[in-house]
Structure formats: C-alpha cells, structure tokens
Design a protein around this motif. Sequence first.
Motif, short mmCIF file in Angstrom:
data_model
loop_
_atom_site.label_atom_id
_atom_site.label_comp_id
_atom_site.label_asym_id
_atom_site.label_seq_id
_atom_site.Cartn_x
_atom_site.Cartn_y
_atom_site.Cartn_z
N ARG A 166 0.87 -1.18 0.00
CA ARG A 166 0.00 0.00 0.00
C ARG A 166 0.91 1.24 0.00
NH1 ARG A 166 -3.98 0.99 4.32
NH2 ARG A 166 -5.13 2.06 2.65
N PRO A 167 1.74 1.39 -1.02
CA PRO A 167 2.74 2.46 -1.00
C PRO A 167 2.13 3.85 -0.89
CG PRO A 167 2.53 1.51 -3.21
CD PRO A 167 1.78 0.60 -2.28
N GLU A 168 0.94 4.04 -1.46
CA GLU A 168 0.31 5.36 -1.41
C GLU A 168 -0.07 5.74 0.02
OE1 GLU A 168 -2.86 2.44 -1.14
OE2 GLU A 168 -1.07 2.60 -2.41
N ALA A 169 -0.21 4.74 0.90
CA ALA A 169 -0.56 4.98 2.30
C ALA A 169 0.61 4.64 3.22
CB ALA A 169 -1.79 4.14 2.69
N HIS A 170 1.81 4.59 2.66
CA HIS A 170 3.01 4.23 3.42
C HIS A 170 2.82 2.88 4.13
CE1 HIS A 170 5.23 8.04 2.88
NE2 HIS A 170 4.02 8.58 2.84
N ASN A 171 2.11 1.98 3.44
CA ASN A 171 1.86 0.63 3.93
C ASN A 171 1.18 0.61 5.30
OD1 ASN A 171 2.96 -0.70 1.64
ND2 ASN A 171 5.02 -0.36 2.43
N ALA A 172 0.30 1.57 5.52
CA ALA A 172 -0.50 1.57 6.74
C ALA A 172 -1.36 0.31 6.78
CB ALA A 172 -1.39 2.81 6.78
N LYS A 204 7.91 4.28 -0.02
CA LYS A 204 8.87 5.07 0.75
C LYS A 204 9.02 4.62 2.19
CE LYS A 204 8.19 9.30 -1.99
NZ LYS A 204 7.82 10.73 -1.96
N SER A 205 8.13 3.72 2.67
CA SER A 205 8.18 3.30 4.07
C SER A 205 7.97 1.79 4.16
CB SER A 205 7.08 3.99 4.88
OG SER A 205 7.19 5.39 4.80
N PHE A 206 8.51 1.22 5.23
CA PHE A 206 8.20 -0.18 5.53
C PHE A 206 6.74 -0.26 5.95
CE2 PHE A 206 8.14 -3.75 8.64
CZ PHE A 206 8.29 -4.79 7.71
N THR A 207 6.37 0.40 7.02
CA THR A 207 4.97 0.58 7.41
C THR A 207 4.89 1.60 8.53
OG1 THR A 207 2.98 -0.44 8.39
CG2 THR A 207 5.09 -1.45 8.94
N VAL A 208 3.88 2.45 8.45
CA VAL A 208 3.67 3.46 9.49
C VAL A 208 2.79 2.93 10.61
CG1 VAL A 208 4.02 5.43 7.97
CG2 VAL A 208 1.73 4.43 8.19
N GLY A 209 2.39 1.65 10.53
CA GLY A 209 1.50 1.10 11.56
C GLY A 209 0.05 1.21 11.14
N GLY A 210 -0.82 1.36 12.12
CA GLY A 210 -2.26 1.38 11.84
C GLY A 210 -2.66 2.52 10.93
N ASP A 211 -3.68 2.26 10.11
CA ASP A 211 -4.17 3.23 9.13
C ASP A 211 -5.09 4.24 9.82
OD1 ASP A 211 -5.27 4.64 7.05
OD2 ASP A 211 -5.56 2.90 5.76
N LEU A 212 -4.55 5.40 10.13
CA LEU A 212 -5.33 6.41 10.85
C LEU A 212 -6.48 6.94 10.01
CD1 LEU A 212 -2.54 8.41 12.71
CD2 LEU A 212 -3.89 6.46 13.51
N ALA A 213 -6.29 7.03 8.70
CA ALA A 213 -7.37 7.50 7.84
C ALA A 213 -8.55 6.55 7.91
CB ALA A 213 -6.87 7.63 6.40
N PHE A 214 -8.24 5.25 7.94
CA PHE A 214 -9.30 4.24 8.07
C PHE A 214 -9.98 4.33 9.44
CE2 PHE A 214 -10.29 -0.14 9.54
CZ PHE A 214 -11.30 -0.45 8.64
N LEU A 215 -9.18 4.45 10.49
CA LEU A 215 -9.73 4.49 11.84
C LEU A 215 -10.53 5.76 12.09
CD1 LEU A 215 -6.66 3.12 13.85
CD2 LEU A 215 -8.73 1.88 13.19
N SER A 216 -10.15 6.85 11.43
CA SER A 216 -10.84 8.12 11.65
C SER A 216 -12.28 8.10 11.14
CB SER A 216 -10.07 9.26 10.98
OG SER A 216 -10.11 9.14 9.56
N THR A 256 9.08 3.28 10.03
CA THR A 256 8.82 1.94 10.55
C THR A 256 8.27 2.15 11.95
OG1 THR A 256 10.64 1.05 9.23
CG2 THR A 256 9.84 -0.31 11.04
N ALA A 257 6.95 2.04 12.11
CA ALA A 257 6.36 2.60 13.32
C ALA A 257 5.16 1.83 13.82
CB ALA A 257 5.96 4.06 13.05
N GLY A 258 4.77 2.21 15.05
CA GLY A 258 3.53 1.73 15.65
C GLY A 258 3.41 0.22 15.71
N GLY A 259 2.19 -0.27 15.47
CA GLY A 259 1.95 -1.70 15.49
C GLY A 259 2.70 -2.43 14.40
N GLY A 260 3.12 -1.70 13.35
CA GLY A 260 3.87 -2.33 12.28
C GLY A 260 5.22 -2.84 12.71
N SER A 292 2.43 -6.39 19.51
CA SER A 292 3.41 -7.09 20.35
C SER A 292 4.49 -6.16 20.88
CB SER A 292 4.04 -8.28 19.61
OG SER A 292 4.92 -7.89 18.57
N ASN A 293 4.29 -4.85 20.80
CA ASN A 293 5.28 -3.91 21.31
C ASN A 293 5.54 -4.09 22.80
OD1 ASN A 293 6.38 -1.79 19.37
ND2 ASN A 293 4.22 -1.80 18.79
#
Length: 408
Positions: A166-172, A204-216, A256-260, A292-293
């Motif tokens: 999901r590169p357009e969403a930074h793999n959220a 551009k990213s491995f993953t930013v973690g959870g998709d905030l746009a989706f959760l919002s 590379t962040a959050g739950g990702g 699992s953080n």
Amino acid sequence: MQQTIDDAGRVERARQLYDALASGDRSALDALLHPDFVGHATQGLPFALGGTYQGAHAMRREFWGRIAKSFIARAQPESFHVLDDGRLLVQGRYVGEARNGGGKLDAEFIHILCFGEGRITGLSQLTDSERWVQASQPAAEAAPSVAWRTLEFEVTHGLATVRLNRPEAHNAIDATMAEELCSVAQRCANDGAIRAVLLLGNGKSFTVGGDLAFLSQAKDGELPGLLRAMTGPYHEALRTFSRLDVPIVAAVHGATAGGGLGLMYCADIVVAADNTKIALGFGALGLSMDGSNSWFLPRLVGLRRAAELYLEGRVLNAAEAVEWGLVNRVVPLAELPAHALACAERLAKGPTRAYGEVRRLYRDALGATLSEQLGAETEALSRTAATTDATGAIASFVAKRKPVFHGR
C-alpha cells in the motif's frame, strides 16, 4: 442480573456452536448467540461472503445460510485457547465440497469468539479464502490465483517473499491488510517447501503502523470494536510468523512505526536502510499499544528505553536502532533489497530443521528455568541429530567439503 461465564463455559459454548452449525439446529443457535451478535468474515470469500454481519439473524441467514446453499461443509474445531482478554481462539479446519460439482474444500480456520451475558456476542473468522474460491469452481475450470489487495506474495526456490503493498498509504495497516497478513502467515506455516521468509515494504516506508485514515472514519463508540476487529487477525499473523519453523529476514526502510513494528520483531535478522526512522507514536494518539510492542520492546531494549520510546515519543534513526538492539545492521537504501534478499536466500539454503529448533529454543527460553531449558536443548539436539542435513554436514566437515543442506 448479568450472567458471567468462566473459561470452561466459553469452550463449552463454542463446542455447542459448532455442533449446532453442523446439525443446522436453528433453535440452538438462537439460544447461543446474543441478539447484538456481530460476525466478521474473511474478505475474498466466494459469492461475496466476506464482510461484517450485524445481528445473529444476519449471520445465520446471510452468511451461514448462504454457505449451506453453496457448500456441503463442516467446521471442525481442533483446539481452544482462552486469550488474556477473555476471548476464545479456536483453530480447526473447514472440510467438505461445493454443491455445484466444484472441488473439495479443505481450509484451515481461526475463529475468535467474544462473550457477554453468558452468550456469544461476536465471531471473527480468518481462513484461506483462495481455498474456498478453488473449491467453488466447477471441476473443468482452473481456479484463479488469489488476488491480494494489500500484499505481494510469492514462493521461489524455498523462499517466501511478503511485500506490504500500500505504498500510497506508506503501507498503513487496515482491516484488509491485517486479514491478508494472517492468511499469508498461515500459508507459510503450512507449506513444507518454504525454508525462509523475507518481509519487505513497497514505496517510501516499511509501514507506518495502523491506518489512521481508516480508523478516523469510525463513528462515536465504534473505535474500540473496530480496533478489536483489526488487532485480532493482525496479532494472529504475528503469532504465526513468530512460531514459524523457518528463519525470517525483515528489510525495513523509511517510516517503521507503531503496530507495524511487530513484523520487524518476528524476524530473526533485521536489515535497515540508512533512512529508517523507528517510533511508536501511540502516546500522541492517546492510545496504549498493539503489535506485540509491550512484549518485545522491554526484552529487546530494556524497560527504561521502552518507556522512553513510548512516554517521550522518541524517534530512533538507523544507527540508534542498531545501538538499541532493534536491528542487526544498516545498509544504504539503494542496497537494501539486494542485501536482504541475499541474506534470506542464504538462510533458505541452510539446515532448516536446525534453524526451526533454535527459533523455538530462543522463544521458549524467555519463560523457562535453566533446568527446563537444558532439557529442551537436549531434546532439540537429538531431533536435529536425526536429520539427513546433520549427518551429511558432519561427514562433509570431516572430509573438508562444503556441506549442502536440503532442509530435512
């Protein structure tokens, strides 16, 4: 008066559910399911069966009923595990056949059952949707390969490559990616030809973690349930990846962040690009953490540094991530894919059974005494000594030849 239910009661309710589904006992289902029952079915199932079903009636009529019209199938539970939050994890298989002359159905499933007031309030279904699609096809037709929506997945020469796509969403990570990661993890666990796994991210990213746009998009009061529905399959994916009997290499870059971070934790070798930025980010959102953080971070970096990452919102660069023990090494961004691939390919040509035993020893050591671990080492050593890889490698060492491993 609200009725409570203990662990044994949860398992018994689940057994009654599978018996009622097998026999088509509508009255039993009505008694077992709470009126506010919510069902989540795996996306990608044939006949548009995937999705969310609000209410016991909708689940019974629109999901189970439609399955019964197209398949002669039965859910056979094999294990029950009560989770820390009171939910019940059920693993088993769907077996049967399609009614239209299609193929046989044999697909693993994971069900996560929720309970309230003595009844079942929810069921989240995770299963290999491609196997359902294949079974639904008439015998004369070739079943199509699964069309992944958020991932790229391939197995070549014993190496399984999983790319977040999901590169357009930074793999959220959204609900679809969570389910697809769970499905891919199950495939890796069930494919005996796989000898190593490589995890990467497109864009551009491995993953930013959870998709905030989706959760919002959640309405008032919906966010807790939405997060539970997402973390169920995602956490099961992490659990499955972490318990694979083959080594995992992760190539991380950019954000590379959050739950990702959980995908990075599952890996044995983590290679980071020089532009990598690692952060939690949960505190800024008023959330605790997932992925699992809370389990891995204190073990990898210590309690003080784990607290610093969360409470102070610390962002680590690639060099700091090496210093803290979160990644193994850093390479230039342009070299990351080739470097990680070469590492994974080397591991895929190694003594797979021995790698699997060591993964298990490392994992189980965290909760074992020294005496227990010494016993486990003896048993694992005995099992690997019985492999052809071990006997062949010892003979090669004596003859001063380079060993060739076949993974058995």
